[in-house]
Design a protein around this motif. Structure first.
Motif, mmCIF file in Angstrom:
data_model
loop_
_atom_site.group_PDB
_atom_site.id
_atom_site.type_symbol
_atom_site.label_atom_id
_atom_site.label_comp_id
_atom_site.label_asym_id
_atom_site.label_seq_id
_atom_site.Cartn_x
_atom_site.Cartn_y
_atom_site.Cartn_z
ATOM 1 N N LEU A 3 0.797 -1.222 0.000
ATOM 2 C CA LEU A 3 0.000 0.000 0.000
ATOM 3 C C LEU A 3 0.830 1.271 0.000
ATOM 4 C CD1 LEU A 3 -2.837 -0.952 2.481
ATOM 5 C CD2 LEU A 3 -2.937 -0.839 0.004
ATOM 6 N N ALA A 4 1.986 1.240 0.672
ATOM 7 C CA ALA A 4 2.748 2.476 0.796
ATOM 8 C C ALA A 4 4.128 2.185 1.348
ATOM 9 C CB ALA A 4 2.005 3.432 1.731
ATOM 10 N N PRO A 5 5.033 3.168 1.248
ATOM 11 C CA PRO A 5 6.373 2.975 1.805
ATOM 12 C C PRO A 5 6.340 2.931 3.326
ATOM 13 C CG PRO A 5 6.070 5.221 1.073
ATOM 14 C CD PRO A 5 4.853 4.457 0.620
ATOM 15 N N VAL A 6 7.389 2.393 3.895
ATOM 16 C CA VAL A 6 7.526 2.352 5.352
ATOM 17 C C VAL A 6 7.641 3.784 5.858
ATOM 18 C CG1 VAL A 6 9.015 1.563 7.229
ATOM 19 C CG2 VAL A 6 8.637 0.114 5.231
ATOM 20 N N LEU A 7 7.126 4.015 7.068
ATOM 21 C CA LEU A 7 7.240 5.351 7.653
ATOM 22 C C LEU A 7 8.689 5.799 7.655
ATOM 23 C CD1 LEU A 7 4.897 5.048 10.738
ATOM 24 C CD2 LEU A 7 4.517 6.420 8.709
ATOM 25 N N ALA A 8 8.917 7.041 7.317
ATOM 26 C CA ALA A 8 10.272 7.581 7.275
ATOM 27 C C ALA A 8 10.363 8.788 8.197
ATOM 28 C CB ALA A 8 10.614 7.981 5.842
ATOM 29 N N ALA A 9 11.570 9.177 8.508
ATOM 30 C CA ALA A 9 11.774 10.341 9.364
ATOM 31 C C ALA A 9 11.470 11.634 8.622
ATOM 32 C CB ALA A 9 13.214 10.356 9.876
ATOM 33 N N ALA A 10 11.525 11.607 7.308
ATOM 34 C CA ALA A 10 11.253 12.804 6.513
ATOM 35 C C ALA A 10 9.783 13.193 6.656
ATOM 36 C CB ALA A 10 11.575 12.523 5.045
ATOM 37 N N PRO A 11 9.483 14.469 6.529
ATOM 38 C CA PRO A 11 8.085 14.898 6.625
ATOM 39 C C PRO A 11 7.222 14.208 5.574
ATOM 40 C CG PRO A 11 9.572 16.782 6.586
ATOM 41 C CD PRO A 11 10.390 15.572 6.276
ATOM 42 N N ALA A 12 6.009 13.889 5.965
ATOM 43 C CA ALA A 12 5.075 13.236 5.050
ATOM 44 C C ALA A 12 4.494 14.259 4.079
ATOM 45 C CB ALA A 12 3.947 12.591 5.845
ATOM 46 N N ALA A 13 4.132 13.787 2.918
ATOM 47 C CA ALA A 13 3.449 14.642 1.952
ATOM 48 C C ALA A 13 2.056 14.948 2.475
ATOM 49 C CB ALA A 13 3.372 13.928 0.602
ATOM 50 N N ASP A 14 1.502 16.068 2.053
ATOM 51 C CA ASP A 14 0.136 16.402 2.463
ATOM 52 C C ASP A 14 -0.809 15.248 2.143
ATOM 53 O OD1 ASP A 14 0.825 18.855 3.455
ATOM 54 O OD2 ASP A 14 -0.267 20.026 1.969
ATOM 55 N N GLY A 15 -1.644 14.914 3.122
ATOM 56 C CA GLY A 15 -2.639 13.875 2.937
ATOM 57 C C GLY A 15 -2.131 12.469 3.191
ATOM 58 N N GLU A 16 -0.829 12.299 3.413
ATOM 59 C CA GLU A 16 -0.264 10.983 3.691
ATOM 60 C C GLU A 16 -0.420 10.686 5.181
ATOM 61 O OE1 GLU A 16 3.598 9.094 1.936
ATOM 62 O OE2 GLU A 16 4.141 10.427 3.591
ATOM 63 N N PHE A 17 -0.824 9.468 5.509
ATOM 64 C CA PHE A 17 -1.013 9.097 6.902
ATOM 65 C C PHE A 17 0.274 8.545 7.494
ATOM 66 C CE2 PHE A 17 -5.364 9.775 8.034
ATOM 67 C CZ PHE A 17 -5.943 10.035 6.809
ATOM 68 N N VAL A 18 0.660 9.130 8.614
ATOM 69 C CA VAL A 18 1.868 8.742 9.335
ATOM 70 C C VAL A 18 1.528 8.682 10.821
ATOM 71 C CG1 VAL A 18 3.450 9.734 7.626
ATOM 72 C CG2 VAL A 18 2.651 11.138 9.543
ATOM 73 N N GLU A 19 2.411 8.077 11.592
ATOM 74 C CA GLU A 19 2.167 8.013 13.031
ATOM 75 C C GLU A 19 2.281 9.399 13.653
ATOM 76 O OE1 GLU A 19 4.699 4.481 13.894
ATOM 77 O OE2 GLU A 19 2.811 3.745 14.750
ATOM 78 N N ILE A 20 1.467 9.638 14.635
ATOM 79 C CA ILE A 20 1.404 10.909 15.339
ATOM 80 C C ILE A 20 2.756 11.244 15.972
ATOM 81 C CG2 ILE A 20 0.600 9.774 17.456
ATOM 82 C CD1 ILE A 20 -1.133 12.235 17.998
ATOM 83 N N THR A 21 3.043 12.522 16.074
ATOM 84 C CA THR A 21 4.222 13.000 16.786
ATOM 85 C C THR A 21 3.754 13.797 18.000
ATOM 86 O OG1 THR A 21 4.369 15.114 15.621
ATOM 87 C CG2 THR A 21 5.493 13.205 14.609
ATOM 88 N N ASP A 22 4.676 14.075 18.912
ATOM 89 C CA ASP A 22 4.340 14.888 20.080
ATOM 90 C C ASP A 22 3.750 16.234 19.658
ATOM 91 O OD1 ASP A 22 5.312 12.875 21.726
ATOM 92 O OD2 ASP A 22 7.233 13.877 22.100
ATOM 93 N N ALA A 23 4.280 16.800 18.587
ATOM 94 C CA ALA A 23 3.821 18.117 18.126
ATOM 95 C C ALA A 23 2.376 18.101 17.621
ATOM 96 C CB ALA A 23 4.749 18.637 17.029
ATOM 97 N N ASP A 24 1.851 16.918 17.314
ATOM 98 C CA ASP A 24 0.491 16.805 16.778
ATOM 99 C C ASP A 24 -0.591 16.715 17.846
ATOM 100 O OD1 ASP A 24 1.419 16.612 14.084
ATOM 101 O OD2 ASP A 24 1.755 14.454 14.345
ATOM 102 N N VAL A 25 -0.225 16.399 19.073
ATOM 103 C CA VAL A 25 -1.205 16.015 20.097
ATOM 104 C C VAL A 25 -2.318 17.039 20.263
ATOM 105 C CG1 VAL A 25 -1.527 15.564 22.569
ATOM 106 C CG2 VAL A 25 0.332 14.434 21.316
ATOM 107 N N GLU A 26 -1.998 18.296 20.470
ATOM 108 C CA GLU A 26 -3.052 19.289 20.718
ATOM 109 C C GLU A 26 -3.947 19.480 19.495
ATOM 110 O OE1 GLU A 26 -3.944 20.272 23.687
ATOM 111 O OE2 GLU A 26 -2.241 19.093 24.439
#
Length: 159
Positions: free
Chosen positions: A10-33
């Motif tokens: 379905l998609a590449p493995v999660l990477a440290a690079a920022p995800a493209a708009d609309g791509e689903f990645v695991e949440i980061t601390d900065a996303d919580v609020e």
């Protein structure tokens, strides 16, 4: 396509690079609020469930996660996924109200399903509050149906 670990179909493995708009990645601390705000905007929170605790619990182990999609630096969609050893479960599937109907909800479910299948889930389930009838058609179009069961629950007091 959604970035989902362990499912190269379905998609590449999660990477440290920022995800493209609309791509689903695991949440980061900065996303919580932003995620908690989105859940509130979508009417998914309840006074008896602290969304911050739900987020922390989902992130604490390797059997659950919260996937997010961003657009222009803003979290616009989420799906929490958990695997109980047999079934996968979806929670907090949310899309920013101004983007509902854009396909992000479908993409959130697909990303969460892929995350769960990669971990061995053979069946994926979700619960919809009886007051949230507007979403039933959405899930039906994705192949979900009433499982003819009653969900029972009990709050357990902490000691």
């Amino acid at each position: 396509m959604s970035a989902v670990p362990g499912d190269e179909r379905l998609a590449p493995v999660l990477a440290a690079a920022p995800a493209a708009d609309g791509e689903f990645v695991e949440i980061t601390d900065a996303d919580v609020e932003q995620v908690v705000g989105l859940w509130r905007d979508c009417g998914l929170t309840r006074p008896w469930n602290d969304p911050h605790v739900d987020l922390a619990d989902a992130r604490a182990g390797d059997t659950s996660t919260v996937l997010v999609a961003r657009s222009g630096g803003r979290v616009v969609a989420t799906a929490m996924a958990g695997h109980d050893g047999h079934r996968g479960w979806l929670y907090y599937v949310a899309v920013a109200p101004d983007l509902q109907g854009s396909g992000l909800g479908r993409a959130a479910v697909v990303a969460a399903e892929a995350w769960l299948v990669a971990r061995g889930a053979r069946k994926i389930q979700l619960m919809v509050r009886t007051t949230n009838t507007d979403v039933l058609g959405f899930y039906a179009r994705l192949g979900y149906s009433d499982q003819d069961c009653t969900v029972l629950g009990r709050w357990v007091e902490s000691s």
